[in-house]
Design a protein around this motif. Sequence first.
Motif, PDB file in Angstrom:
ATOM      1  N   TYR A 596      97.423 -12.474  17.016  1.00  0.00           N
ATOM      2  CA  TYR A 596      98.540 -11.713  17.439  1.00  0.00           C
ATOM      3  C   TYR A 596      98.557 -11.958  19.302  1.00  0.00           C
ATOM      4  O   TYR A 596      99.025 -12.542  19.827  1.00  0.00           O
ATOM      5  CB  TYR A 596      98.572 -10.259  17.213  1.00  0.00           C
ATOM      6  N   ASP A 597      97.660 -10.872  19.840  1.00  0.00           N
ATOM      7  CA  ASP A 597      97.741 -10.974  21.489  1.00  0.00           C
ATOM      8  C   ASP A 597      97.320 -12.220  22.046  1.00  0.00           C
ATOM      9  O   ASP A 597      96.007 -12.594  21.431  1.00  0.00           O
ATOM     10  CB  ASP A 597      96.670  -9.804  21.864  1.00  0.00           C
ATOM     11  N   GLY A 598      98.179 -12.848  22.742  1.00  0.00           N
ATOM     12  CA  GLY A 598      97.790 -13.973  23.551  1.00  0.00           C
ATOM     13  C   GLY A 598      98.307 -15.350  22.711  1.00  0.00           C
ATOM     14  O   GLY A 598      97.901 -16.554  23.063  1.00  0.00           O
ATOM     15  N   THR A 599      98.606 -15.010  21.479  1.00  0.00           N
ATOM     16  CA  THR A 599      99.199 -16.329  20.507  1.00  0.00           C
ATOM     17  C   THR A 599     100.360 -16.239  20.585  1.00  0.00           C
ATOM     18  O   THR A 599     101.316 -16.896  20.926  1.00  0.00           O
ATOM     19  CB  THR A 599      98.404 -16.149  19.354  1.00  0.00           C
ATOM     20  N   VAL A 600     101.031 -15.219  19.666  1.00  0.00           N
ATOM     21  CA  VAL A 600     102.487 -14.991  19.634  1.00  0.00           C
ATOM     22  C   VAL A 600     103.006 -13.897  20.544  1.00  0.00           C
ATOM     23  O   VAL A 600     104.204 -13.541  20.609  1.00  0.00           O
ATOM     24  CB  VAL A 600     103.000 -14.562  18.281  1.00  0.00           C
ATOM     25  N   MET A 601     102.172 -12.970  21.102  1.00  0.00           N
ATOM     26  CA  MET A 601     102.678 -12.163  22.077  1.00  0.00           C
ATOM     27  C   MET A 601     101.553 -12.537  23.332  1.00  0.00           C
ATOM     28  O   MET A 601     100.531 -12.418  23.402  1.00  0.00           O
ATOM     29  CB  MET A 601     102.104 -10.636  21.523  1.00  0.00           C
ATOM     30  N   GLY A 781      94.879 -19.269  17.628  1.00  0.00           N
ATOM     31  CA  GLY A 781      94.286 -18.247  18.394  1.00  0.00           C
ATOM     32  C   GLY A 781      93.972 -18.460  19.692  1.00  0.00           C
ATOM     33  O   GLY A 781      94.044 -19.794  20.103  1.00  0.00           O
ATOM     34  N   ASP A 782      93.752 -17.490  20.457  1.00  0.00           N
ATOM     35  CA  ASP A 782      93.561 -17.702  21.915  1.00  0.00           C
ATOM     36  C   ASP A 782      91.919 -17.226  22.476  1.00  0.00           C
ATOM     37  O   ASP A 782      91.546 -17.641  23.591  1.00  0.00           O
ATOM     38  CB  ASP A 782      94.451 -17.184  22.918  1.00  0.00           C
ATOM     39  N   ASP A 783      91.547 -16.501  21.677  1.00  0.00           N
ATOM     40  CA  ASP A 783      90.235 -16.054  22.346  1.00  0.00           C
ATOM     41  C   ASP A 783      88.740 -16.233  21.372  1.00  0.00           C
ATOM     42  O   ASP A 783      88.788 -17.138  20.474  1.00  0.00           O
ATOM     43  CB  ASP A 783      90.254 -14.468  22.449  1.00  0.00           C
ATOM     44  N   ARG A 784      87.755 -15.405  21.581  1.00  0.00           N
ATOM     45  CA  ARG A 784      86.388 -15.775  21.225  1.00  0.00           C
ATOM     46  C   ARG A 784      86.285 -15.640  19.713  1.00  0.00           C
ATOM     47  O   ARG A 784      85.704 -16.551  18.948  1.00  0.00           O
ATOM     48  CB  ARG A 784      85.247 -15.118  21.947  1.00  0.00           C
ATOM     49  N   SER A 785      87.090 -14.547  19.329  1.00  0.00           N
ATOM     50  CA  SER A 785      86.793 -14.153  17.675  1.00  0.00           C
ATOM     51  C   SER A 785      87.599 -15.231  16.987  1.00  0.00           C
ATOM     52  O   SER A 785      87.235 -15.209  15.751  1.00  0.00           O
ATOM     53  CB  SER A 785      87.767 -12.934  17.835  1.00  0.00           C
ATOM     54  N   THR A 812      93.855 -23.928  19.738  1.00  0.00           N
ATOM     55  CA  THR A 812      93.668 -22.874  20.757  1.00  0.00           C
ATOM     56  C   THR A 812      94.810 -22.861  21.666  1.00  0.00           C
ATOM     57  O   THR A 812      95.497 -23.665  21.883  1.00  0.00           O
ATOM     58  CB  THR A 812      92.327 -23.010  21.264  1.00  0.00           C
ATOM     59  N   VAL A 813      95.009 -21.593  22.160  1.00  0.00           N
ATOM     60  CA  VAL A 813      95.933 -21.554  23.356  1.00  0.00           C
ATOM     61  C   VAL A 813      95.362 -21.476  24.526  1.00  0.00           C
ATOM     62  O   VAL A 813      94.481 -20.665  25.002  1.00  0.00           O
ATOM     63  CB  VAL A 813      96.731 -20.082  23.078  1.00  0.00           C
ATOM     64  N   GLY A 814      95.758 -22.650  25.335  1.00  0.00           N
ATOM     65  CA  GLY A 814      95.151 -22.793  26.682  1.00  0.00           C
ATOM     66  C   GLY A 814      94.043 -24.051  26.617  1.00  0.00           C
ATOM     67  O   GLY A 814      93.595 -24.250  25.572  1.00  0.00           O
ATOM     68  N   ASP A 826     100.425 -22.221  26.078  1.00  0.00           N
ATOM     69  CA  ASP A 826     100.493 -20.766  26.139  1.00  0.00           C
ATOM     70  C   ASP A 826     101.628 -20.430  25.059  1.00  0.00           C
ATOM     71  O   ASP A 826     101.961 -21.186  24.064  1.00  0.00           O
ATOM     72  CB  ASP A 826     101.318 -20.480  27.608  1.00  0.00           C
ATOM     73  N   THR A 827     101.793 -19.042  25.047  1.00  0.00           N
ATOM     74  CA  THR A 827     102.788 -18.498  23.966  1.00  0.00           C
ATOM     75  C   THR A 827     103.898 -18.860  23.753  1.00  0.00           C
ATOM     76  O   THR A 827     104.459 -19.163  22.762  1.00  0.00           O
ATOM     77  CB  THR A 827     102.710 -16.913  24.010  1.00  0.00           C
ATOM     78  N   THR A 828     104.433 -19.475  25.096  1.00  0.00           N
ATOM     79  CA  THR A 828     105.871 -20.084  24.758  1.00  0.00           C
ATOM     80  C   THR A 828     106.060 -21.463  23.998  1.00  0.00           C
ATOM     81  O   THR A 828     106.710 -21.510  23.086  1.00  0.00           O
ATOM     82  CB  THR A 828     106.332 -20.406  26.138  1.00  0.00           C
TER      83      THR A 828
END
Length: 855
Positions: A596-601, A781-785, A812-814, A826-828
């Motif tokens: 969610y955060d950092g991916t679609v938001m 997804g975008d982070d470590r988790s 991954t995002v980025g 990015d999310t866009t």
Amino acid sequence: MQSRSYTNLLELASGNFPVMGRERDKRRMPRIMTVPGSINEFDDEPASSVASDTASTLSMDRIIIVANQLPLKAKRRPDNKGWCFTWDDDSLLLRLKDGFPDDMEVLYVGSLNVDVDGIEQDDVAQCLLDRFRCVPTFLPPSLMEKFYTGFCKKQLWPLFHYMLPISADHGGRFDRSMWEAYVSANKLFSQKVIEVINPEDDFVWIHDYHLMVLPTFLRRRFNRLRMGFFLHSPFPSSEIYRTLPVREEILKALLNSDLIGFHTFDYARHFLSCCSRMFGLEYQSKRGYIGLDYYGRTVGIKIMPVGIHMGQIESVMKRADKELRTGELKQQFQGKTVLLGVDDMDIFKGINLKLLAMEQMLKLHPLWQGNAVLVQIANPARGKGGIDLEEIQAEIKESCKRINEEFGKPGYQPIVYIDKPLSVHERVAYYSIAECVVVTAVRDGMNLTPYEYIVCREGIPDSDSNSGPKKSMLVVSEFVGCSPSLSGAIRINPWNVEATAEAMNEAISMGEPEKEMRHEKHYRYVSTHDVAYWSRSFLQDMERSCADHFRKRCWGIGLGFGFRVVSLDPNFRKLSIDDIVSDYLKAKRRAILLDYDGTVMPQNSIIKTPSREVISLLNRLSGDSSNTVFIVSGRGRESLSRAFSPCKKLGIAAEHGYFLRWSQDAEWETCGQSTDFGWMDMAKPVMKLYTESTDGSSIETKESALVWQYRDADPGFGFAQAKEMLDHLESVLANEPVAVKSGQFIVEVKPQEASKGLVAEKIFTSMAENGKQADFVLCVGDDRSDEDMFEIIGNAISRNIISVNTAVFACTVGQKPSKAKYYLDDTTEVILMLQNLAEATDSPNVSEDEHDGPH
């Protein structure tokens, strides 16, 4: 001669580099380049790796040493026709090549300390290249004045020595025109390097604060260039450095190097602190090497104090001995104990503090009146510019006069002040007769005076005059770079005059065996850690830091000083929307897992609810009976349920998958076996303890987890507290079924069985058990988790969770190192990709097979 575009510098203020043309086409200068094109096209070309497919023209490695000044002495011929050039034997740059392999060619790039007329520059350049392997950079006098005297000596040099421009006459106030000149000069140096470089075979070693933005110019042209930088001055604490208006530009430029060297750990620590506070970069230490991960590249940090050239000092000692100068000085100071100071004339050398300490010693220990002499040699200031020295010189002379009048008598003066240039042979002679050398600099990058003194006190090897025990004593300021390496020296705070006086007394009063032992220890270090050892060690670390250059894919991104090189695994590539849509259309059973955060938001969005567009896309995708779509997030199930209430068929995995729901009508499942959260009562008091002592931190209590976040705390203190808390919680919760993990500005405690990887595994397994094994998997997804999900997906085929024919897109995002094989910027771009999939879903070609999601 002024470059045709030198005056057009206004673009620099916004970070854009102007095109600096060559003064003329120097066709006689051989160019060892593997790329076509002229130098003045440098900034108009796209930033990319150059010449990576072209064969090298050299069979062995070569190193290009770049510094503000070439290691040469220049003077006009007597007939005023042309120039005479000789090597500068005192130059460190000349001596460091002793540490390189015998077959390594060394090329020097730098400016001359004389102004060469434009009509002579071609001839001089060709002569220096042929005779000395030197490539001169000719800077117009007006540019040199602003670059060197202006920005280097009046802004950088005082700031790096902890002098803030609090008033106009106390250091130099920031002047953007001087900064523009600094950038332009660095660009001219880069053009000279580009003229002669072979980017695949050459190493480039840049020296000192004059050329701190040069790495960006070179990296922008050659992404895989092997490049190191060594700072010979102090690097100030982050509080001081961050006052510089162009702090980010300089720091980003340095990070374009592969290896950055400092004399001491303190200087390196300050640099790393700036990287942490300004860019959020944290260093890692592996097997004794310190590295910063910067967009997939590991920038090495080297801590190694420079040494002296033993052979040169010994040869000077022999000449001084032949000239009988040492004998003359011994006779002059017969019966006296000589303390010696040898310093350049600048405000940071603390010369007057030394004189005051000598005065204090004579007062406190009258025994030394008539017996102890301080010889202070004040070398002329290095270079032009810097701070006005008249006031300092007047203060020194007044102190000398006062002390000599108070304690002097016929045949004895306690202070011998020498403020005229001395030959190196005379200086060595003074070293030889001194009982103790005193260094009271209040800030100095390295200071090799103690090293030279130790070697001179050892004497000339295999000489008849070199008999008897050797001894030397050092009183050294703790604020100079050589201090940590001289463990036998008496270290002092030069601002404490009384303590310095006592240290000087202790040094000359010490017993002979102790002096001999300290000297032996120092000599053993200085003789083995010479300049060749230093340069050899730096080159070896530079080779190690660049080992992956040609294994990884590299590309440049960013404009101006925001430019950096992204270096990633060759199998890691951007997700092609055409490819994923093609495989999406072919598939019959699809699994789509989205963070969610950092991916679609967007990560930093103030609004934390999904947009109408995102809700619509998820409804269209989850409405397809062939699709199993999940939002997999660390957020709580209530907030996710509210946010996605319009999406009836969307699956949600909350709190990293501890809670899971296949659709809005389904019941929540718990992935964990344990429902006992008694460990929270143990973890909360620990977190509260750190929250109370860490301003800007807070605790988030979830149903299955506790999160301590410190995003708004001081970065350095927050990170230190997080590290300490991690150890504390691991100790307290050692016997509990929980995992304690650190993330970006958080420390989280959660059940061991809660992870996004296990969520992915459960979804794939459930689909397979229901006879609907996924033949298309998309995980973003975008982070470590999210890396847990990517790892599970990578192993899923070998574990028969998904079939070998499954189209797998772990993304991954980025652009960053990841276990995923694909990335979107990015999310866009994530939403654009989902739009394309949704349109494909709406297409009549998509399979209409019935799909009852597992419950």
